[in-house]
Write a protein that holds these residues in place. Structure first.
Motif, PDB file in Angstrom:
ATOM      1  N   ASP A  16       0.825  -1.266   0.094  1.00  0.00           N
ATOM      2  CA  ASP A  16       0.017  -0.111   0.157  1.00  0.00           C
ATOM      3  C   ASP A  16       0.864   1.315   0.039  1.00  0.00           C
ATOM      4  OD1 ASP A  16      -2.863  -0.857   0.010  1.00  0.00           O
ATOM      5  OD2 ASP A  16      -2.251  -1.536   1.941  1.00  0.00           O
ATOM      6  N   ASP A  17       1.846   1.243   0.713  1.00  0.00           N
ATOM      7  CA  ASP A  17       2.754   2.474   0.710  1.00  0.00           C
ATOM      8  C   ASP A  17       3.319   2.790  -0.581  1.00  0.00           C
ATOM      9  OD1 ASP A  17       2.216   2.797   3.581  1.00  0.00           O
ATOM     10  OD2 ASP A  17       3.940   1.693   4.220  1.00  0.00           O
ATOM     11  N   ALA A  18       3.811   1.679  -1.195  1.00  0.00           N
ATOM     12  CA  ALA A  18       4.255   1.921  -2.836  1.00  0.00           C
ATOM     13  C   ALA A  18       3.299   1.827  -3.684  1.00  0.00           C
ATOM     14  CB  ALA A  18       5.600   0.812  -2.940  1.00  0.00           C
ATOM     15  N   ARG A  19       1.941   1.681  -3.479  1.00  0.00           N
ATOM     16  CA  ARG A  19       1.100   1.359  -4.394  1.00  0.00           C
ATOM     17  C   ARG A  19       1.491   0.414  -5.588  1.00  0.00           C
ATOM     18  NH1 ARG A  19       0.211   7.505  -4.437  1.00  0.00           N
ATOM     19  NH2 ARG A  19      -1.428   7.854  -2.808  1.00  0.00           N
ATOM     20  N   ARG A  20       2.135  -0.732  -5.151  1.00  0.00           N
ATOM     21  CA  ARG A  20       2.873  -1.621  -6.215  1.00  0.00           C
ATOM     22  C   ARG A  20       1.949  -3.219  -5.516  1.00  0.00           C
ATOM     23  NH1 ARG A  20       7.599  -4.715  -5.975  1.00  0.00           N
ATOM     24  NH2 ARG A  20       8.461  -5.177  -8.181  1.00  0.00           N
ATOM     25  N   LEU A  21       1.628  -3.765  -6.664  1.00  0.00           N
ATOM     26  CA  LEU A  21       1.278  -4.922  -6.938  1.00  0.00           C
ATOM     27  C   LEU A  21       2.131  -5.826  -7.493  1.00  0.00           C
ATOM     28  CD1 LEU A  21      -1.388  -6.770  -5.952  1.00  0.00           C
ATOM     29  CD2 LEU A  21      -2.171  -6.109  -8.282  1.00  0.00           C
ATOM     30  N   VAL A  22       2.443  -7.048  -7.142  1.00  0.00           N
ATOM     31  CA  VAL A  22       3.339  -8.067  -7.952  1.00  0.00           C
ATOM     32  C   VAL A  22       2.534  -9.386  -7.866  1.00  0.00           C
ATOM     33  CG1 VAL A  22       5.615  -9.170  -7.914  1.00  0.00           C
ATOM     34  CG2 VAL A  22       5.220  -6.836  -6.992  1.00  0.00           C
ATOM     35  N   HIS A  40       8.361 -19.245 -17.115  1.00  0.00           N
ATOM     36  CA  HIS A  40       8.599 -18.244 -15.954  1.00  0.00           C
ATOM     37  C   HIS A  40       7.643 -16.880 -16.008  1.00  0.00           C
ATOM     38  CE1 HIS A  40      10.718 -15.538 -13.078  1.00  0.00           C
ATOM     39  NE2 HIS A  40      10.683 -14.623 -13.958  1.00  0.00           N
ATOM     40  N   HIS A  41       6.913 -16.346 -15.182  1.00  0.00           N
ATOM     41  CA  HIS A  41       6.539 -15.155 -15.278  1.00  0.00           C
ATOM     42  C   HIS A  41       6.333 -14.324 -14.112  1.00  0.00           C
ATOM     43  CE1 HIS A  41       2.890 -12.509 -15.324  1.00  0.00           C
ATOM     44  NE2 HIS A  41       2.893 -12.205 -16.612  1.00  0.00           N
ATOM     45  N   ASN A  42       6.715 -13.095 -13.983  1.00  0.00           N
ATOM     46  CA  ASN A  42       6.604 -12.230 -12.888  1.00  0.00           C
ATOM     47  C   ASN A  42       6.039 -10.942 -13.204  1.00  0.00           C
ATOM     48  OD1 ASN A  42       7.348 -12.127  -9.889  1.00  0.00           O
ATOM     49  ND2 ASN A  42       8.177 -10.423 -10.639  1.00  0.00           N
ATOM     50  N   ALA A  43       5.131 -10.148 -12.803  1.00  0.00           N
ATOM     51  CA  ALA A  43       4.698  -8.740 -13.114  1.00  0.00           C
ATOM     52  C   ALA A  43       4.480  -8.034 -11.932  1.00  0.00           C
ATOM     53  CB  ALA A  43       3.648  -9.199 -13.957  1.00  0.00           C
ATOM     54  N   SER A  44       4.568  -6.647 -12.287  1.00  0.00           N
ATOM     55  CA  SER A  44       4.076  -5.689 -11.149  1.00  0.00           C
ATOM     56  C   SER A  44       3.385  -4.514 -11.833  1.00  0.00           C
ATOM     57  CB  SER A  44       5.451  -5.299 -10.455  1.00  0.00           C
ATOM     58  OG  SER A  44       6.202  -4.658 -11.479  1.00  0.00           O
ATOM     59  N   ALA A  45       2.641  -4.178 -11.150  1.00  0.00           N
ATOM     60  CA  ALA A  45       1.840  -3.055 -11.589  1.00  0.00           C
ATOM     61  C   ALA A  45       1.824  -1.888 -10.391  1.00  0.00           C
ATOM     62  CB  ALA A  45       0.294  -3.206 -12.023  1.00  0.00           C
ATOM     63  N   GLN A  46       2.314  -0.688 -10.567  1.00  0.00           N
ATOM     64  CA  GLN A  46       2.525   0.461  -9.816  1.00  0.00           C
ATOM     65  C   GLN A  46       1.962   1.643 -10.114  1.00  0.00           C
ATOM     66  OE1 GLN A  46       6.500   1.099  -8.683  1.00  0.00           O
ATOM     67  NE2 GLN A  46       5.884   1.854  -6.702  1.00  0.00           N
ATOM     68  N   VAL A  47       1.121   2.290  -8.949  1.00  0.00           N
ATOM     69  CA  VAL A  47       0.645   3.683  -9.493  1.00  0.00           C
ATOM     70  C   VAL A  47       1.584   4.743  -8.843  1.00  0.00           C
ATOM     71  CG1 VAL A  47      -1.329   4.937  -9.208  1.00  0.00           C
ATOM     72  CG2 VAL A  47      -1.473   2.630  -9.414  1.00  0.00           C
ATOM     73  N   LEU A  48       1.878   5.582  -9.503  1.00  0.00           N
ATOM     74  CA  LEU A  48       2.649   6.982  -9.319  1.00  0.00           C
ATOM     75  C   LEU A  48       1.895   8.159  -9.401  1.00  0.00           C
ATOM     76  CD1 LEU A  48       5.919   5.606 -10.831  1.00  0.00           C
ATOM     77  CD2 LEU A  48       5.324   5.410  -8.348  1.00  0.00           C
ATOM     78  N   PRO A  49       2.352   9.206  -8.822  1.00  0.00           N
ATOM     79  CA  PRO A  49       1.650  10.459  -9.022  1.00  0.00           C
ATOM     80  C   PRO A  49       2.065  11.011 -10.252  1.00  0.00           C
ATOM     81  CG  PRO A  49       2.597  10.426  -6.772  1.00  0.00           C
ATOM     82  CD  PRO A  49       3.021   9.156  -7.322  1.00  0.00           C
TER      83      PRO A  49
END
Length: 134
Positions: free
Chosen positions: A65-71, A81-90
């Motif tokens: 929640d602090d980094a607004r990042r989901l992995v 192999h699969h690894n993903a992330s999504a992040q929300v930045l201002p």
């Protein structure tokens, strides 16, 4: 190993974009309706049905929640192999930058996966901007 990155600016506050992204079981309702047709939780995993008929199991790796990042990782399907992330930045005063990164094998799936990620990212933008406008 292929690495794919999609970024898009969304005219919605980061708190709203993050609220939709972090809702692990509502992918098909809040983030990418139409691109994802159904999301079913199975413990901490989600079973995702995509518009093209693919059904994949995604394992939640981290929700920050602090980094607004989901992995997450796709553990069945076409990838070895699969690894993903999504992040929300201002991105300015009332906008967000949505960043989606995926690392995958085999490399031969990179072109198809990149196309799907680009399409999905456009749906994220359309969905969240429409929700903010209403």
């Amino acid at each position: 190993m292929a690495s794919i990155r999609e970024e898009i600016s969304i005219a919605a506050p980061p708190s709203e974009v993050w609220a939709a992204l972090r809702d692990w079981g509502a992918l098909h309702e809040r983030l990418v309706p139409g691109f994802v047709l159904d999301t079913r939780l199975d413990g901490a995993d989600r079973i995702v049905t995509f518009f093209n008929g693919s059904v994949l199991r995604e394992v939640l790796i981290d929700l920050d929640d602090d980094a607004r990042r989901l992995v997450w990782s796709i553990v069945d399907g076409p990838y070895t192999h699969h690894n993903a992330s999504a992040q929300v930045l201002p991105d300015g005063e009332r906008s967000s930058l949505f960043v989606w990164i995926a690392d995958l094998l085999p490399d031969e799936l990179a072109t198809t996966t990149a196309g799907l990620m680009a399409q999905g990212t456009r749906v994220v933008k359309q969905t969240l901007e429409a929700a903010t406008a209403s």
